[in-house]
Enzyme design. Structure first.
Site, PDB file in Angstrom:
ATOM      1  N   ASP A  67       0.842  -1.236   0.138  1.00 61.31           N
ATOM      2  CA  ASP A  67       0.108   0.031   0.119  1.00 61.31           C
ATOM      3  C   ASP A  67       0.873   1.368   0.211  1.00 61.31           C
ATOM      4  O   ASP A  67       1.844   1.404   0.689  1.00 61.31           O
ATOM      5  CB  ASP A  67      -0.847   0.007   1.419  1.00 61.31           C
ATOM      6  CG  ASP A  67      -2.058   0.989   1.415  1.00 61.31           C
ATOM      7  OD1 ASP A  67      -2.112   1.300   0.261  1.00 61.31           O
ATOM      8  OD2 ASP A  67      -2.206   1.511   2.509  1.00 61.31           O
ATOM      9  N   HIS A  68       0.536   2.015  -0.869  1.00 57.44           N
ATOM     10  CA  HIS A  68       1.487   3.486  -1.075  1.00 57.44           C
ATOM     11  C   HIS A  68       2.678   3.297  -1.120  1.00 57.44           C
ATOM     12  O   HIS A  68       3.524   3.933  -0.512  1.00 57.44           O
ATOM     13  CB  HIS A  68       1.003   4.406   0.190  1.00 57.44           C
ATOM     14  CG  HIS A  68      -0.541   4.764   0.232  1.00 57.44           C
ATOM     15  ND1 HIS A  68      -0.579   5.943  -0.646  1.00 57.44           N
ATOM     16  CD2 HIS A  68      -1.362   4.540   1.110  1.00 57.44           C
ATOM     17  CE1 HIS A  68      -1.976   6.229  -0.373  1.00 57.44           C
ATOM     18  NE2 HIS A  68      -2.440   5.501   0.495  1.00 57.44           N
ATOM     19  N   GLY A  88      -6.046   8.702   8.261  1.00 57.03           N
ATOM     20  CA  GLY A  88      -6.131   9.027   9.610  1.00 57.03           C
ATOM     21  C   GLY A  88      -7.536   9.232  10.175  1.00 57.03           C
ATOM     22  O   GLY A  88      -8.565   8.573   9.618  1.00 57.03           O
ATOM     23  N   ASN A 141     -10.061   0.496   1.112  1.00 53.45           N
ATOM     24  CA  ASN A 141      -9.290   0.301   2.097  1.00 53.45           C
ATOM     25  C   ASN A 141      -9.503   0.925   3.425  1.00 53.45           C
ATOM     26  O   ASN A 141     -10.262   1.922   3.471  1.00 53.45           O
ATOM     27  CB  ASN A 141      -7.948   1.355   1.610  1.00 53.45           C
ATOM     28  CG  ASN A 141      -7.243   0.642   0.279  1.00 53.45           C
ATOM     29  OD1 ASN A 141      -7.679  -0.103  -0.394  1.00 53.45           O
ATOM     30  ND2 ASN A 141      -5.963   1.357   0.277  1.00 53.45           N
TER      31      ASN A 141
END
Length: 283
Positions: free
Chosen positions: A81-82, A180, A229
């Site tokens: 991821d990322h 977040g 996600n």
């Protein structure tokens, strides 16, 4: 069984459901997500961020997810991821990850295209699909800090051009979510998402879904979101379980016992989200 994300997401796009992608931080969270997937009889994507793999490296996390996949009756994807660099993407690819994300969203458009193309060329040579990102999600999590992002949405025309130029397999887009913990209730821009869906013919990915109301997630799935996600809420659930154990057993010292409480909380959360995603279509 360990599989790539490509066929799962193409099936989800065709049938209008979504596959849940859950960030795992340790062995206990891998166990919890697998348990939920087995209970829900749903395919699942387990993923790690650059911040997570700094803690224990890609080979450690891949070994955990691979072991889970080998004992599962549902398809399991191990996803980066990322991915923050070409080097990390290739490292995860060589470690055995079955899906790779390269996130060049902080770069100018053409630089993002170039970086993404380079990762696609490597991964496609090994039949591993690539997720890319265009547009800047808000919020802050791990090493990701988009709190100063000026343009909150992905441009639909740029999205179409980006997909054509990079040949990526799925695309994460910015439509109003954030990483977040949210302050207030997030509001997804469905007009922008609808236009992207009209212009782009590959599966779309919704990042920053922790805290997004379920009804908004459902609407996103109907507009092409095939991978959804969840990360922050899993951390919160795991920590809540550990704290509950410690509150009831302040003299306890066995990690297996408080880990079991964390597993239970994460499993309950993931199962509920899997039911939401799969109920869009009987899979």
């Amino acid at each position: 069984m360990l599989v790539t994300s490509k066929e799962l997401l193409l099936d989800a796009l065709k049938k209008k459901y979504a596959v849940g992608a859950f960030n795992v931080e340790n062995m206990e969270m891998v166990i919890a997500v697998l348990n939920a997937a087995e209970e829900a009889k749903s395919p699942v994507i387990m993923q790690t961020t650059p911040g997570t793999v700094k803690y224990a490296e890609v080979d450690f996390y891949f070994a955990n997810i691979k072991a889970a996949a080998e004992r599962s009756s549902v398809p399991v994807v191990c996803h980066l991821d990322h991915g923050s660099s070409f080097e990390l993407a290739v490292k995860a690819f060589h470690a055995g990850y079955t899906s790779i994300m390269i996130d060049g969203s902080k770069l100018p458009f053409e630089e993002n295209v170039s970086l993404t193309k380079s990762v696609v060329e490597v991964c496609h040579a090994g039949n591993i699909p690539v997720e890319a990102e265009l547009g800047r999600l808000g919020g802050k999590e791990d090493d990701l800090d988009n709190t100063k992002s000026k343009n909150p949405f992905t441009d639909p025309d740029e999205a179409a051009e980006f997909v054509e130029k990079t040949n990526c397999d799925s695309l994460a887009v910015a439509v109003g979510t954030a990483h977040g913990v949210y302050k207030g209730v997030p509001q997804i821009n469905f007009e922008v998402l609808s236009k992207i869906h009209e212009r782009v013919n590959i599966p779309l990915v919704l990042h920053g879904t922790s805290g997004v109301p379920d009804e908004q997630v459902t609407d996103c799935i109907n507009l092409g979101m095939c991978k959804v996600n969840y990360a922050t809420d899993l951390r919160i659930a795991y920590t809540h379980g550990v704290k509950e154990y410690i509150k009831g057993s302040p003299d306890g010292f066995d990690p297996k016992k408080y880990g079991a409480f964390g597993i239970e909380e994460v499993q309950k959360y993931v199962f509920q989200k899997m039911q939401l995603l799969k109920n869009q279509k009987n899979i």
